[in-house]
Design an enzyme around this catalytic site. Structure first.
Site, PDB file in Angstrom:
ATOM      1  CE  LYS A 181      -4.385  -1.820   1.453  1.00 14.16           C
ATOM      2  NZ  LYS A 181      -5.511  -1.872   2.358  1.00 14.16           N
ATOM      3  CE  LYS A 239      -7.341  -9.894  -1.012  1.00  9.82           C
ATOM      4  NZ  LYS A 239      -8.296  -9.036  -0.713  1.00  9.82           N
ATOM      5  CE  LYS A 247     -14.837  -5.703   2.305  1.00  9.29           C
ATOM      6  NZ  LYS A 247     -13.632  -5.234   2.946  1.00  9.29           N
TER       7      LYS A 247
HETATM    8  P1  ATP Z   1     -10.193  -4.265   0.848  1.00  5.38           P
HETATM    9  O1  ATP Z   1     -10.118  -4.160  -0.630  1.00  5.38           O
HETATM   10  O2  ATP Z   1     -10.970  -3.182   1.503  1.00  5.38           O
HETATM   11  O3  ATP Z   1      -8.886  -4.602   1.526  1.00  5.38           O
HETATM   12  P2  ATP Z   1     -11.060  -6.980   0.682  1.00  5.38           P
HETATM   13  O4  ATP Z   1     -12.240  -7.213  -0.174  1.00  5.38           O
HETATM   14  O5  ATP Z   1      -9.731  -7.360   0.167  1.00  5.38           O
HETATM   15  O6  ATP Z   1     -11.116  -5.504   1.131  1.00  5.38           O
HETATM   16  P3  ATP Z   1     -10.925  -7.556   3.523  1.00  5.38           P
HETATM   17  O7  ATP Z   1     -11.901  -6.732   4.277  1.00  5.38           O
HETATM   18  O8  ATP Z   1      -9.490  -7.159   3.561  1.00  5.38           O
HETATM   19  O9  ATP Z   1     -11.378  -7.737   2.014  1.00  5.38           O
HETATM   20  O10 ATP Z   1     -11.021  -9.067   3.977  1.00  5.38           O
HETATM   21  C1  ATP Z   1     -12.074  -9.672   4.682  1.00  5.38           C
HETATM   22  C2  ATP Z   1     -11.877 -11.167   4.654  1.00  5.38           C
HETATM   23  O11 ATP Z   1     -12.167 -11.677   3.344  1.00  5.38           O
HETATM   24  C3  ATP Z   1     -10.460 -11.629   4.973  1.00  5.38           C
HETATM   25  O12 ATP Z   1     -10.494 -12.818   5.732  1.00  5.38           O
HETATM   26  C4  ATP Z   1      -9.860 -11.859   3.608  1.00  5.38           C
HETATM   27  O13 ATP Z   1      -8.780 -12.738   3.655  1.00  5.38           O
HETATM   28  C5  ATP Z   1     -11.054 -12.404   2.854  1.00  5.38           C
HETATM   29  N1  ATP Z   1     -10.942 -12.113   1.408  1.00  5.38           N
HETATM   30  C6  ATP Z   1     -10.933 -10.903   0.836  1.00  5.38           C
HETATM   31  N2  ATP Z   1     -10.825 -10.986  -0.494  1.00  5.38           N
HETATM   32  C7  ATP Z   1     -10.752 -12.316  -0.773  1.00  5.38           C
HETATM   33  C8  ATP Z   1     -10.614 -13.052  -1.972  1.00  5.38           C
HETATM   34  N3  ATP Z   1     -10.537 -12.452  -3.132  1.00  5.38           N
HETATM   35  N4  ATP Z   1     -10.580 -14.396  -1.889  1.00  5.38           N
HETATM   36  C9  ATP Z   1     -10.661 -15.035  -0.696  1.00  5.38           C
HETATM   37  N5  ATP Z   1     -10.800 -14.388   0.474  1.00  5.38           N
HETATM   38  C10 ATP Z   1     -10.833 -13.043   0.453  1.00  5.38           C
END
Ligand code: ATP
Ligand code: LTN
Length: 334
Positions: free
Chosen positions: A114, A197, A200
């Protein structure tokens, strides 16, 4: 019989969760609620490390909690609460920051990624200490297991190191937690960019399947997902990342094995396969979406549920914090 403890959380960083959150986290959380005494938080303090509109952050926090419940987390069985409602989190994070090495924190890859993306001037200290706050979340509850996606593994390893260090220095205050990562579903990829990946906060929304999207929109996104020119529904992560990702999603949402899905679509094209997956997605998310929207229609009731769960969480967290304050030598207020 006391059950072992489980802790996990997600940031309220969007109006809706995405299918990676659902498959990588929520489905496991739901299934582990019986065997474990579970604590699930909406980590709003962590979300402050990104720029936020205050009213929107409040709304996203409620929406995230509603989606936990809609996906099957039961607030009467598990403790589902908002991180900032329990003051001990910020307080323990401070104590833990004093036993965290600067170099140690500097090795966290999420921070490195980041800060490289935004530049150090645009990177706040909260982002740097983010994993220490996460360690506080986990350690306050004497947690045995932490189910997360593989991107969070390094943070849980740091949590273990901090727990062991604190215990060695001040006596056994903390349970040392272990990360639990489900290999097959640890990573769901972006539908338009199947080597990245699904996230969000992705730059483009075209490859993200949102839990709260209109089902017709999700179906369209599945139909438009990037595949390859081979035309065979076959799992091969290296040379067929798009199709492999769709197979992973299909299998996770139906509880089926990938070979059985490959067999079903043998000799049929991607169009049929995508139609099948679109149906699975709509059937799975339709009811979740409705439940979430119902809960959000009565924010007063949702807030009451969150408040009583926060009381339950605070009872456990305050006991740990009070023990920690004693152990490090803070003078008790008489
Ligand atoms: P941000 O983009 O805001 O970081 P994110 O969608 O990557 O959000 P997080 O809030 O960081 O998600 O993660 C919440 C949970 O969902 C964590 O346990 C993370 O490992 C899981 N997770 C997030 N994205 C994925 C993905 N693409 N595949 C599997 N697990 C995921
Ligand atoms: N950093 C995690 C969210 C998170 C978390 C936690 C997960 C904050 N505190 C404690 C498990 C346990 C993320 O971004 N997914």
């Amino acid at each position: 019989m006391t059950r072992p403890r489980l802790y996990s959380g997600m940031q309220p960083s969007a109006d809706s969760l995405q299918v990676g959150n659902y498959i990588g986290a929520l489905l496991q959380w739901r299934d582990l609620q019986d065997a474990y005494e579970a604590f699930f938080s909406v980590v709003d303090l962590h979300a402050l490390t990104q720029p936020n509109d205050p009213a929107e952050l409040r709304e996203k926090t409620r929406r995230t909690a509603a989606q936990y419940i809609a996906a099957g987390i039961e607030p009467s069985r598990s403790t589902l609460y908002v991180q900032s409602h329990v003051r001990a989190h910020a307080e323990l994070a401070w104590i833990l920051s004093t036993i965290t090495g600067f170099g140690e924190a500097n090795r966290m890859t999420q921070f490195k990624d980041k800060s490289a993306r935004y530049g150090t001037d645009q990177t706040n200290v909260g982002l740097f200490t983010y994993p220490v706050l996460m360690a506080a979340d986990i350690l306050l509850y004497q947690t045995d297991i932490v189910p997360v996606g593989d991107d969070q593994k390094q943070h849980v390893e740091l949590t273990r190191d901090l727990a062991e260090r604190f215990n060695a220095r001040y006596g056994a205050a903390f349970t040392v937690p272990i990360p639990v990562i489900q290999k097959e579903t640890a990573r769901i990829y972006d539908l338009q960019n199947p080597t990245a990946k699904m996230s969000k906060s992705a730059e483009s929304d075209a490859g993200v399947l949102w839990l709260l999207d209109d089902p017709a929109v999700s179906a369209k996104k599945v139909m438009r997902a990037v595949t390859d020119s081979e035309g065979t529904v076959r799992y091969d992560r290296e040379s067929k990342p798009g199709v492999s990702n769709l197979l992973t999603i299909y299998a996770a949402l139906t509880g089926r094995q990938i070979p059985s899905i490959e067999d079903e679509y043998a000799g049929r094209g991607y169009g049929d396969f995508k139609k099948g997956l679109a149906e699975v997605v709509v059937n799975e998310f339709g009811p979740v979406r409705e439940r979430a929207l119902d809960l959000l229609a009565d924010p007063g009731e949702l807030d009451r549920v969150l408040a009583s769960n926060a009381d339950r969480a605070a009872e456990v967290a305050d006991a740990t914090l009070s023990d920690v304050y004693d152990r490090v030598g803070l003078l008790r207020r008489s």
